[in-house]
Every structure is written in structure tokens, then in C-alpha cells.
Write a protein that holds these residues in place. Structure first.
Motif, PDB file in Angstrom:
ATOM      1  N   SER A 300      10.785  57.530  48.034  1.00  0.00           N
ATOM      2  CA  SER A 300      10.290  58.337  49.237  1.00  0.00           C
ATOM      3  C   SER A 300      11.044  57.797  50.554  1.00  0.00           C
ATOM      4  N   GLY A 301      11.205  58.563  51.523  1.00  0.00           N
ATOM      5  CA  GLY A 301      11.529  58.188  52.624  1.00  0.00           C
ATOM      6  C   GLY A 301      12.264  59.377  53.473  1.00  0.00           C
ATOM      7  N   ILE A 302      12.705  59.071  54.716  1.00  0.00           N
ATOM      8  CA  ILE A 302      13.616  60.073  55.530  1.00  0.00           C
ATOM      9  C   ILE A 302      15.174  59.625  55.476  1.00  0.00           C
ATOM     10  N   PHE A 303      15.937  60.292  55.240  1.00  0.00           N
ATOM     11  CA  PHE A 303      17.310  59.785  55.379  1.00  0.00           C
ATOM     12  C   PHE A 303      18.243  60.896  56.185  1.00  0.00           C
ATOM     13  N   ARG A 304      19.227  60.563  56.819  1.00  0.00           N
ATOM     14  CA  ARG A 304      20.079  61.324  57.425  1.00  0.00           C
ATOM     15  C   ARG A 304      21.284  61.699  56.548  1.00  0.00           C
ATOM     16  N   THR A 305      21.622  62.960  56.364  1.00  0.00           N
ATOM     17  CA  THR A 305      22.724  63.629  55.528  1.00  0.00           C
ATOM     18  C   THR A 305      23.978  63.041  55.985  1.00  0.00           C
ATOM     19  N   SER A 306      24.005  62.939  57.307  1.00  0.00           N
ATOM     20  CA  SER A 306      25.397  62.449  57.571  1.00  0.00           C
ATOM     21  C   SER A 306      25.724  60.936  57.735  1.00  0.00           C
ATOM     22  N   ASP A 307      24.858  60.261  57.107  1.00  0.00           N
ATOM     23  CA  ASP A 307      25.080  58.837  57.252  1.00  0.00           C
ATOM     24  C   ASP A 307      24.856  58.115  55.877  1.00  0.00           C
ATOM     25  N   GLN A 308      25.933  58.232  55.099  1.00  0.00           N
ATOM     26  CA  GLN A 308      25.864  57.781  53.800  1.00  0.00           C
ATOM     27  C   GLN A 308      25.837  56.134  53.806  1.00  0.00           C
ATOM     28  N   GLN A 309      26.539  55.610  54.652  1.00  0.00           N
ATOM     29  CA  GLN A 309      26.522  54.185  54.785  1.00  0.00           C
ATOM     30  C   GLN A 309      25.263  53.580  54.855  1.00  0.00           C
ATOM     31  N   THR A 310      24.251  54.163  55.917  1.00  0.00           N
ATOM     32  CA  THR A 310      22.989  53.603  55.958  1.00  0.00           C
ATOM     33  C   THR A 310      22.210  54.032  55.026  1.00  0.00           C
ATOM     34  N   PHE A 311      22.224  54.917  54.244  1.00  0.00           N
ATOM     35  CA  PHE A 311      21.584  55.554  53.202  1.00  0.00           C
ATOM     36  C   PHE A 311      21.923  54.157  51.971  1.00  0.00           C
ATOM     37  N   LEU A 312      22.904  53.989  51.837  1.00  0.00           N
ATOM     38  CA  LEU A 312      23.285  52.875  50.777  1.00  0.00           C
ATOM     39  C   LEU A 312      22.691  51.560  51.249  1.00  0.00           C
ATOM     40  N   LEU A 313      22.775  51.149  52.540  1.00  0.00           N
ATOM     41  CA  LEU A 313      22.158  49.973  52.882  1.00  0.00           C
ATOM     42  C   LEU A 313      20.344  49.891  52.495  1.00  0.00           C
ATOM     43  N   LEU A 314      19.859  51.055  52.975  1.00  0.00           N
ATOM     44  CA  LEU A 314      18.246  51.252  52.650  1.00  0.00           C
ATOM     45  C   LEU A 314      18.126  51.177  50.847  1.00  0.00           C
ATOM     46  N   LEU A 315      19.082  51.670  50.115  1.00  0.00           N
ATOM     47  CA  LEU A 315      18.851  51.678  48.897  1.00  0.00           C
ATOM     48  C   LEU A 315      18.889  50.071  48.504  1.00  0.00           C
ATOM     49  N   GLN A 316      19.818  49.375  48.909  1.00  0.00           N
ATOM     50  CA  GLN A 316      20.112  48.080  48.450  1.00  0.00           C
ATOM     51  C   GLN A 316      18.962  47.091  49.047  1.00  0.00           C
ATOM     52  N   GLN A 317      18.434  47.395  50.136  1.00  0.00           N
ATOM     53  CA  GLN A 317      17.353  46.574  50.656  1.00  0.00           C
ATOM     54  C   GLN A 317      15.984  46.806  50.038  1.00  0.00           C
ATOM     55  N   GLY A 318      15.802  48.195  49.907  1.00  0.00           N
ATOM     56  CA  GLY A 318      14.473  48.389  49.572  1.00  0.00           C
ATOM     57  C   GLY A 318      14.125  48.488  47.836  1.00  0.00           C
ATOM     58  N   TRP A 319      15.270  48.737  47.215  1.00  0.00           N
ATOM     59  CA  TRP A 319      15.076  48.830  45.476  1.00  0.00           C
ATOM     60  C   TRP A 319      15.936  47.978  44.859  1.00  0.00           C
ATOM     61  N   ALA A 320      16.514  47.189  45.522  1.00  0.00           N
ATOM     62  CA  ALA A 320      17.382  46.218  44.673  1.00  0.00           C
ATOM     63  C   ALA A 320      18.440  46.911  44.077  1.00  0.00           C
ATOM     64  N   ILE A 321      19.255  47.753  44.830  1.00  0.00           N
ATOM     65  CA  ILE A 321      20.299  48.552  44.116  1.00  0.00           C
ATOM     66  C   ILE A 321      21.559  48.013  44.780  1.00  0.00           C
ATOM     67  N   HIS A 322      22.766  47.729  43.755  1.00  0.00           N
ATOM     68  CA  HIS A 322      24.027  47.231  44.265  1.00  0.00           C
ATOM     69  C   HIS A 322      24.803  48.754  44.427  1.00  0.00           C
ATOM     70  N   ALA A 323      25.768  48.682  45.281  1.00  0.00           N
ATOM     71  CA  ALA A 323      26.516  49.816  45.461  1.00  0.00           C
ATOM     72  C   ALA A 323      28.027  49.348  45.307  1.00  0.00           C
ATOM     73  N   ARG A 324      28.862  49.702  44.332  1.00  0.00           N
ATOM     74  CA  ARG A 324      30.290  49.287  44.245  1.00  0.00           C
ATOM     75  C   ARG A 324      31.359  50.382  44.495  1.00  0.00           C
ATOM     76  N   ARG A 325      32.077  50.550  45.415  1.00  0.00           N
ATOM     77  CA  ARG A 325      33.095  51.562  45.560  1.00  0.00           C
ATOM     78  C   ARG A 325      34.173  51.379  44.406  1.00  0.00           C
ATOM     79  N   VAL A 326      34.197  52.566  43.678  1.00  0.00           N
ATOM     80  CA  VAL A 326      35.065  52.485  42.721  1.00  0.00           C
ATOM     81  C   VAL A 326      36.656  52.936  43.074  1.00  0.00           C
ATOM     82  N   ASN A 327      36.678  53.992  43.947  1.00  0.00           N
ATOM     83  CA  ASN A 327      37.682  54.609  44.683  1.00  0.00           C
ATOM     84  C   ASN A 327      37.152  55.146  46.159  1.00  0.00           C
TER      85      ASN A 327
END
Length: 335
Positions: A300-327
Motif C-alpha cells: 500500500s502507498g502512493i507512488f509517482r508513475t514517472s519516478d521509477q528510481q524512488t519507487f525502487l528505493l521505497l521497495l528496498q527500504q520498506g519490504w526488504a526487496i533487492h533490485a538488480r539491473r539486468v540490462n
């Protein structure tokens, strides 16, 4: 006695000519239904005078089409329609035959214009790329707000204002005109509006309709020809699938519906996969789940559709999710 018979014959001929002209105009319309063609054949076969009047009109039409390619003749036809200077009445004709010929020339010019307004013209396409939103102002004062990766085709005629939603999502703000309905075609159905604001979203499985204010009429048609209809008032929504089945009407989540128009997603207890699919619509870099255990996470939350970077930071901080760029086009999420 002979004079009375001649006058009667002239009346019959004049009536046949008038009817022939009416049938000719109807049959020129490319949308003329089959029953009209059948009725015309019955009329033409009912009396030899009918068939003769129609043949003469066809011949005159052919000659007139050739005459319209002569600039001098067309200029004379236009001048002939103008009233004498200082008067409102049209000028009197010195030669009835010339008058008739010029009248047909005017018909040749006017009929294509009439037909162009009675038949749907070619559509004008408007689209957006991933991450882009666009507002299209229409000639009647209505507007369309296109969401990311969306496309519409707009066709206005004298009968209807037609918009085809080809893919994506759009919000329509419609200027009211009961005599000129605004119809959105999407998936297996149509959404008809008069003076409303509503949204339509086209998905692979279904089409969603959300009404912000006003009234809407929805109609669908299945492949076997069966139809369903429904209506909405402000604050309601529904969906229909490709088979034409309409879902029950339910209350609209107004905050969520208006969120995308402000570049925001208002998320309440969404599964992570659902949230990633929505965010992916707004970016050329796609997010994917690489760890099956993440499927059960609800967010649950409010996310800006144009800001993928901040979205990934929130996922990593709030839900212990790691993001890895493949390409450059993909980012994979894991624990």
C-alpha cells in the motif's frame, strides 16, 4: 380534353422526377441500408415512368460530373445562384434549360459535401509513448487526456462524434449535445456520453469504464450477435470482457481514478506483481519478479508513475526487496 390529358401527364412526369431525385440522393449514401435498395427497386418497377425518370437523372448526373471539370462552367453555375445586387431574391432565368442544367451542376457540387458530412470521415490518430501523457483538444470543445502508451482515433460526422480507443487508457471530458452523441468504441462495446467526464481503459482481458460525473450508456455485442446494455451515473464503474459480458456496477474509487491524471498511483493492498505491471506501463525499463516468494507481498502507498528510481528505493527500504539491473531494459527484483 386533350389539354387536360397533357396537363395530367405533365403532373405525373413531374412527380416521377421528384421521386427519382429523392431516390438518387438516398442511394448515393454509402450507408444506405439494403431495405432502402429493395424499396427503390419496387418503386422503379412499379411504373415505366419511374424507370424512365431515373434513367434520365443518371444520364444528367454523368454529364454534370463531366461539366464540373470545366472551370468556366462551374464559375457560371456559382454566379447563377447569386441574387442580383441590392436584392434578396434570386435572379429570373431567361432560359429554363440553362437554369435546369446549372441547378444540376450545383447539385453535383453540393451532394459530395452533403455525403461527406453524413458518412464517417477518415479518423485522426493521437497517441502517447511510454511515460508520456497528452491532452487533445477537440473541435467541439471536448477534450481527451491520453495516459501512457495509449492511442485513439477521432472521427466526427454530422451524426455522431466517434472515438476509437485502440489501446491504453484515456479520460474524456465531453461538451454536452443530445443531438450529437459522443461514442467511444473500445473492445467489444461502446460507451455513449452527453456532457460527462469519464475514463475508459482497454486491457487484454477486459475494458474498464469509470464515470466521474454525468451519465453513460454502455452497450456490448458478442461474436454471436447477442447484446448487453448497462448505464452508469457519476461515481460508478463497471467492466466488460471480449465476449461482451458486462460486470455488475460498483462504486468508483475516485482517488485511484483521478490519481493517474496527476501522475500518481494510489495503491491499497495490491499484490506486488499487479503494482509492477502498472508501473511498467510508464517506463521503457521493465520491472520483473525474480524470486517466487515475492509473489505473496502486498503493498500500500502512493507512488509517482514517472519516478521509477524512488519507487525502487521505497521497495528496498520498506519490504526488504533487492533490485538488480539486468540490462538497460530490465530490472529484476529478489529478496
Amino acid at each position: 380534353m386533350n389539354m387536360d390529358r397533357e396537363n395530367a401527364n405533365r403532373g405525373v412526369q413531374a412527380g416521377s422526377q421528384d421521386e427519382a431525385e429523392q431516390w438518387f440522393a438516398r442511394l448515393l449514401d454509402r450507408n444506405c441500408p439494403p431495405e432502402q435498395h429493395a424499396a427503390f427497386e419496387r418503386w422503379r418497377n412499379a411504373d415505366p415512368a419511374h424507370a424512365q425518370a431515373y434513367r434520365e437523372l443518371e444520364l444528367l448526373w454523368k454529364r454534370s460530373e463531366e461539366a464540373t471539370r470545366d472551370p468556366a462552367v462551374m464559375a457560371a453555375a456559382r454566379r447563377a445562384l447569386l441574387p442580383e445586387p441590392g436584392t434578396r431574391a434570386p435572379r429570373r432565368w431567361a432560359f429554363p434549360v440553362l437554369a435546369a442544367g446549372l441547378a444540376i451542376l450545383v447539385a453535383v457540387v453540393a451532394l459530395p459535401r452533403w455525403l461527406s458530412t453524413s458518412a464517417d470521415p477518415a479518423g485522426t490518430a493521437y497517441s502517447t509513448a511510454a511515460g508520456q501523457q497528452r491532452t487533445v483538444q477537440l473541435a467541439d470543445g471536448s477534450s481527451i487526456l491520453l495516459d501512457t502508451d495509449s492511442q485513439v482515433s477521432v472521427r466526427y460526422s454530422s451524426r455522431t462524434r466517434r472515438v476509437d480507443l485502440l489501446h491504453g487508457q484515456a479520460q474524456f471530458t465531453v461538451q454536452g449535445n443530445h443531438a450529437w452523441p459522443f461514442v467511444v468504441h473500445a473492445g467489444s462495446g461502446t460507451v455513449t456520453a452527453v456532457g460527462t467526464q469519464f475514463q475508459v481503459r482497454l486491457n487484454d482481458a477486459c475494458t474498464g469504464v469509470a464515470l466521474l460525473k454525468g451519465k453513460l450508456a454502455i452497450a456490448t455485442q458478442a461474436a454471436d450477435g447477442t447484446t448487453q446494455t448497462a448505464s452508469l451515473i457519476g461515481g460508478e464503474s463497471l467492466g466488460f470482457d471480449q465476449a461482451g459480458h458486462i460486470s455488475p456496477v460498483h462504486p468508483l474509487d475516485l482517488q485511484q481514478a483521478q490519481g493517474w491524471t496527476q501522475g500518481k498511483l494510489f495503491v491499497h493492498d495490491w499484490r506486488l506483481q499487479q503494482l509492477l505491471q502498472e508501473m511498467n506501463r510508464y517506463s521503457s525499463t521493465k520491472l520483473a519478479i525474480g524470486d517466487p516468494s515475492l509473489q505473496n507481498i502486498h503493498i500500500s502507498g502512493i507512488f509517482r508513475t514517472s519516478d521509477q528510481q524512488t519507487f525502487l528505493l521505497l521497495l528496498q527500504q520498506g519490504w526488504a526487496i533487492h533490485a538488480r539491473r539486468v540490462n538497460h531494459a530490465q530490472i529484476v527484483l529478489s529478496r
